[in-house]
Design a protein around this motif. Sequence first.
Motif, mmCIF file in Angstrom:
data_model
loop_
_atom_site.group_PDB
_atom_site.id
_atom_site.type_symbol
_atom_site.label_atom_id
_atom_site.label_comp_id
_atom_site.label_asym_id
_atom_site.label_seq_id
_atom_site.Cartn_x
_atom_site.Cartn_y
_atom_site.Cartn_z
ATOM 1 N N ALA A 272 0.849 -1.205 0.000
ATOM 2 C CA ALA A 272 0.000 0.000 0.000
ATOM 3 C C ALA A 272 0.879 1.247 0.000
ATOM 4 C CB ALA A 272 -0.919 0.001 1.217
ATOM 5 N N TYR A 273 1.879 1.225 -0.860
ATOM 6 C CA TYR A 273 2.798 2.362 -0.933
ATOM 7 C C TYR A 273 2.142 3.520 -1.697
ATOM 8 C CZ TYR A 273 6.187 -1.177 0.456
ATOM 9 O OH TYR A 273 6.851 -2.166 1.111
ATOM 10 N N SER A 274 2.699 4.703 -1.490
ATOM 11 C CA SER A 274 2.179 5.879 -2.187
ATOM 12 C C SER A 274 3.200 6.993 -2.126
ATOM 13 C CB SER A 274 0.873 6.364 -1.537
ATOM 14 O OG SER A 274 1.124 6.874 -0.234
ATOM 15 N N LEU A 275 3.000 7.988 -2.960
ATOM 16 C CA LEU A 275 3.845 9.168 -2.947
ATOM 17 C C LEU A 275 3.754 9.864 -1.588
ATOM 18 C CD1 LEU A 275 5.662 11.172 -4.529
ATOM 19 C CD2 LEU A 275 3.567 12.304 -5.281
ATOM 20 N N GLU A 276 2.555 9.929 -1.030
ATOM 21 C CA GLU A 276 2.379 10.599 0.259
ATOM 22 C C GLU A 276 3.089 9.852 1.380
ATOM 23 O OE1 GLU A 276 1.147 13.644 0.670
ATOM 24 O OE2 GLU A 276 1.075 13.580 -1.527
ATOM 25 N N LEU A 277 3.112 8.528 1.309
ATOM 26 C CA LEU A 277 3.844 7.748 2.308
ATOM 27 C C LEU A 277 5.332 8.058 2.230
ATOM 28 C CD1 LEU A 277 3.855 5.480 4.471
ATOM 29 C CD2 LEU A 277 4.291 3.881 2.583
ATOM 30 N N ALA A 278 5.862 8.110 1.013
ATOM 31 C CA ALA A 278 7.281 8.432 0.843
ATOM 32 C C ALA A 278 7.605 9.813 1.406
ATOM 33 C CB ALA A 278 7.656 8.357 -0.634
ATOM 34 N N LYS A 279 6.748 10.771 1.141
ATOM 35 C CA LYS A 279 6.946 12.113 1.683
ATOM 36 C C LYS A 279 6.938 12.083 3.209
ATOM 37 C CE LYS A 279 4.840 14.683 -2.188
ATOM 38 N NZ LYS A 279 3.706 15.563 -2.585
ATOM 39 N N GLY A 280 6.016 11.305 3.756
ATOM 40 C CA GLY A 280 5.912 11.216 5.204
ATOM 41 C C GLY A 280 7.142 10.601 5.838
ATOM 42 N N ILE A 281 7.683 9.558 5.223
ATOM 43 C CA ILE A 281 8.894 8.928 5.747
ATOM 44 C C ILE A 281 10.049 9.926 5.758
ATOM 45 C CG2 ILE A 281 10.654 7.171 5.304
ATOM 46 C CD1 ILE A 281 8.400 5.427 4.116
ATOM 47 N N LEU A 282 10.272 10.564 4.618
ATOM 48 C CA LEU A 282 11.422 11.462 4.477
ATOM 49 C C LEU A 282 11.288 12.701 5.348
ATOM 50 C CD1 LEU A 282 11.910 11.179 0.608
ATOM 51 C CD2 LEU A 282 13.344 10.156 2.384
ATOM 52 N N SER A 283 10.075 13.131 5.645
ATOM 53 C CA SER A 283 9.868 14.331 6.450
ATOM 54 C C SER A 283 9.797 14.038 7.944
ATOM 55 C CB SER A 283 8.592 15.051 6.013
ATOM 56 O OG SER A 283 7.454 14.239 6.226
ATOM 57 N N GLY A 284 9.992 12.773 8.340
ATOM 58 C CA GLY A 284 10.048 12.424 9.752
ATOM 59 C C GLY A 284 8.709 12.192 10.413
ATOM 60 N N LYS A 285 7.672 11.978 9.630
ATOM 61 C CA LYS A 285 6.325 11.785 10.184
ATOM 62 C C LYS A 285 6.228 10.492 10.988
ATOM 63 C CE LYS A 285 1.486 11.222 8.720
ATOM 64 N NZ LYS A 285 0.555 11.230 7.563
ATOM 65 N N TYR A 286 7.012 9.474 10.618
ATOM 66 C CA TYR A 286 6.887 8.158 11.233
ATOM 67 C C TYR A 286 8.024 7.832 12.204
ATOM 68 C CZ TYR A 286 3.482 7.600 7.494
ATOM 69 O OH TYR A 286 2.401 7.764 6.658
ATOM 70 N N GLY A 287 8.908 8.780 12.459
ATOM 71 C CA GLY A 287 10.043 8.543 13.343
ATOM 72 C C GLY A 287 11.232 9.365 12.895
ATOM 73 N N PHE A 288 12.332 9.265 13.613
ATOM 74 C CA PHE A 288 13.472 10.131 13.324
ATOM 75 C C PHE A 288 14.009 9.914 11.909
ATOM 76 C CE2 PHE A 288 17.801 11.474 13.000
ATOM 77 C CZ PHE A 288 17.814 12.682 13.664
ATOM 78 N N MET A 289 14.134 11.021 11.185
ATOM 79 C CA MET A 289 14.659 10.968 9.837
ATOM 80 C C MET A 289 15.428 12.251 9.500
ATOM 81 S SD MET A 289 14.937 8.915 7.313
ATOM 82 C CE MET A 289 13.836 7.749 8.102
#
Length: 334
Positions: A272-289
């Motif tokens: 269930a991947y998406s562009l928004e998920l990728a943005k969220g990962i890189l922007s630290g939405k899901y943990g330290f990044m």
Amino acid sequence: MYHVRFKKSHYEAGYHWGQALKKHGIEITKQPTFVINEERKEFAKGSIPVYKKYYPEILEEIKGIADGQECSYENLCTFLLSMHCFEFSNHCTCFACKDHQNLIFGRNSDFLVELENLYMNCVYTLDNVYSFNGNTTAFVQIEDGINEYGLAAGLTFIYPKVRKYGCNAGILIRYILEKCKTTRQAISFLKEIPIASQQTITLLDGNGDMAVVECNPYVVEVIYPNENDYVAAANSFHSTKMSSYNENRIDDWNSTKRYSVVNHVLKQYQGAYSLELAKGILSGKYGFMCQYDRKEGADTVWSVIYDVKNKQIFRVEGNPSRKKFKEDTRFNIR
């Protein structure tokens, strides 16, 4: 970020760029990161035969820059060909993932804030090689990008515990983007060429083939997704063969934490991947990044997503937790 287009031959592209910088009063050899010493001179001199055999166009481009700048070709070679082999100052996170609707490549580049105005986004359309759109903290070398055939590649730097005459991390990415169409071709190249530095190289192509290549002058280990539909990398080796080449006594800017966050999220959202998920990962939405304290001189200086399936590029020029991704429409992917 500077935005630069390079055209014609490698020499002409280098010459025009070097000349343009000189007209604006910018002398490469007087920049704060420009390091020349006898050890690096010897290393660059020993590596030049490798470049002459495998990638002579890069030497032509460096010669063009030197002529345009009216500066020493030897010193430029010393600086560029020894890069990634001695210093340890840039950190990054890469991942690639796929499902039935998505082929996504993401990367954060973490580096020194004092130099962020010098970083470059480049569109190369040179003679007799594939065109590509890429990003770099230096010049000539490329740290991530996507070429006209939809092959995306990005590096993460590993502490230079070993080095040997050969091509360094940024030149390896540049070669892959200019001369490879697929992940398989890129892996074959990395197994053939003498490698100078320690790094991981994450790859994703238009067929959905992906891999992380952990490599140094002595070992090339390819990590495929196996039962997963993703791969990830940060600033350490994770394969059994490469683990002994890690240097665990250095500050790797939370590499283990970043790597764990990416893997946890991609596993959780598998299928269930998406562009928004990728943005969220890189922007630290899901943990330290990218949650660095700029007061300490470090930050995420750009973030990029290559949407290979939909042939789109999205980039943040700065930290993605504070700035928004914008689409770059200046480059056409087939």
